[in-house]
Design a protein around this motif. Structure first.
Motif, PDB file in Angstrom:
ATOM      1  N   ARG A  45       0.856  -1.213  -0.047  1.00 43.30           N
ATOM      2  CA  ARG A  45       0.203   0.097   0.245  1.00 43.30           C
ATOM      3  C   ARG A  45       0.836   1.215  -0.112  1.00 43.30           C
ATOM      4  O   ARG A  45       1.883   1.275   0.976  1.00 43.30           O
ATOM      5  CB  ARG A  45      -0.832  -0.007   1.145  1.00 43.30           C
ATOM      6  N   TYR A  93      -7.776   3.214  -0.918  1.00 44.35           N
ATOM      7  CA  TYR A  93      -8.306   3.499   0.354  1.00 44.35           C
ATOM      8  C   TYR A  93      -8.308   4.915   1.148  1.00 44.35           C
ATOM      9  O   TYR A  93      -7.427   5.534   0.737  1.00 44.35           O
ATOM     10  CB  TYR A  93      -7.538   2.433   1.220  1.00 44.35           C
ATOM     11  N   TRP A 113      -9.634   3.325   8.631  1.00 44.04           N
ATOM     12  CA  TRP A 113      -9.258   2.784   6.930  1.00 44.04           C
ATOM     13  C   TRP A 113     -10.974   2.727   6.812  1.00 44.04           C
ATOM     14  O   TRP A 113     -11.859   2.028   7.066  1.00 44.04           O
ATOM     15  CB  TRP A 113      -8.542   1.868   6.701  1.00 44.04           C
ATOM     16  N   GLN A 115     -13.119   0.588   3.457  1.00 47.93           N
ATOM     17  CA  GLN A 115     -12.898  -0.736   2.610  1.00 47.93           C
ATOM     18  C   GLN A 115     -12.115  -0.845   1.382  1.00 47.93           C
ATOM     19  O   GLN A 115     -11.931  -1.786   1.077  1.00 47.93           O
ATOM     20  CB  GLN A 115     -14.429  -1.195   2.611  1.00 47.93           C
ATOM     21  N   GLY A 116     -12.069   0.279   0.797  1.00 48.54           N
ATOM     22  CA  GLY A 116     -11.462   0.310  -0.516  1.00 48.54           C
ATOM     23  C   GLY A 116     -12.379   0.485  -1.707  1.00 48.54           C
ATOM     24  O   GLY A 116     -13.496  -0.189  -1.612  1.00 48.54           O
TER      25      GLY A 116
END
Length: 123
Positions: A45, A93, A113, A115-116
């Motif tokens: 990431r 994200y 964060w 979930q994307g």
């Protein structure tokens, strides 16, 4: 509790544009930094862009001049992505750092964060 929900991903041809949104919900008093990160298959990431509560921004070199990060009010963030390239393909994200939330009886602080959302750029 605090939740981050992304939207706006999809499939686009190289050279096209997409706009990602991230909405933070919960009893939020303030968010210090909001940002976008991405993760491509087989890769770690990585940072795309961040924006502080005061408005200052930071971009990865790979997206400078093509992507624009912005915030609306305290809980909503956008990423305008122009001139997209196949190498921009990844799951994107949303991140919120230094979230102050709770009630008058007690405040808590945390990082969160989303979930994307998938962004796919075809050549």
């Amino acid at each position: 509790q605090v939740q981050l929900v992304e939207s706006g991903g999809g499939l686009v041809q190289a050279g096209g544009s997409l706009r990602l949104s991230c909405a933070a919900s919960g009893s939020i008093f303030s968010i210090n930094v909001m940002g976008w990160y991405r993760q491509a298959p087989g890769k770690q990431r990585e940072l795309v862009a961040t924006i502080r509560s005061g408005g200052s921004t930071n971009y990865a070199d790979s997206v400078k001049g093509r992507f624009t990060i912005s915030r609306e009010a305290k809980n909503t963030m956008y990423l305008q992505m122009n001139s997209l390239k196949p190498e921009d393909t990844a799951v994107y994200y949303c991140n919120a750092e230094g979230v102050l939330y709770g009630s008058s009886s007690g405040l808590k602080r945390g990082d969160y964060w989303g979930q994307g959302t998938q962004v796919t750029v075809s050549s």
